[in-house]
Design an enzyme around this catalytic site. Structure first.
Site, PDB file in Angstrom:
ATOM      1  N   GLY A  13      79.850  78.022 132.565  1.00  0.00           N
ATOM      2  CA  GLY A  13      80.597  78.752 131.548  1.00  0.00           C
ATOM      3  C   GLY A  13      82.004  78.214 131.373  1.00  0.00           C
ATOM      4  N   HIS A  49      77.685  71.832 120.140  1.00  0.00           N
ATOM      5  CA  HIS A  49      79.088  72.103 120.448  1.00  0.00           C
ATOM      6  C   HIS A  49      79.940  72.088 119.178  1.00  0.00           C
ATOM      7  CE1 HIS A  49      79.192  72.468 124.775  1.00  0.00           C
ATOM      8  NE2 HIS A  49      78.400  71.418 124.890  1.00  0.00           N
TER       9      HIS A  49
END
Length: 171
Positions: A13, A49
């Site tokens: 994360g 992304h």
């Protein structure tokens, strides 16, 4: 100067945490990408992304000359996100660049950068000792790189299981 260093394991994360932190800042944002798309899986990862970032973001690709990319991006953005130092180190090593010189230049660029910079890296030293010399060298170089960046950073956050743990606070 304001340098935030976010470190953690694979899929911890850390990138999400870094992006959330920098998106809380006002103004134009630059994403400095060190990864290269050598296969379709990496192409898909990069596309995912990019889709996660909104129109405030400008992407700069810097697989090797990260210090120059930081200097250039700081002229056109109000905050920078570098993701990730571990891939940058791989790129330097595989291209037979002098790793120590690269780290020195990176630390120098961070010290004079006029805008906030957030850097992301993998913590690779918590597992088993790799069985081959190149992997051991990479692990050792990554550990040294992470220590050098942590020393320069104003703040260091370790992310594990999606939870941030403050390791070094600003001030």
């Amino acid at each position: 100067m304001s340098v935030l260093f976010v470190i953690g394991g694979a899929r911890s994360g850390k990138s999400r945490h870094a992006q959330t932190r920098i998106e809380a800042l006002p103004g134009r944002l630059a994403f400095i990408a060190t990864g290269q798309a050598f296969d379709t899986e990496m192409e898909a990862r990069i596309a995912r992304h990019r889709a996660d970032r909104g129109p405030r973001w400008k992407t700069v690709e810097a697989p090797i000359d990260l210090p120059a990319a930081i200097d250039g991006a700081a002229r056109h953005a109000d905050a920078l996100l570098v993701d990730c130092l571990t891939l940058w180190l791989s790129n330097l090593m595989l291209a037979n660049h002098d790793v120590e010189t690269g780290i020195e230049k990176l630390c120098g660029a961070l010290k004079v950068c006029p805008v906030p910079v957030t850097l992301v890296a993998n913590e690779v030293g918590m597992g088993i000792v790799p069985e081959n010399a190149l992997a051991r060298r990479f692990r050792d170089e990554a550990g040294r790189l992470n220590q050098r960046i942590a020393a320069v950073a104003d703040e260091v956050v370790l992310v594990a299981a999606g939870l941030p743990l403050s390791m070094k606070r600003p001030g």
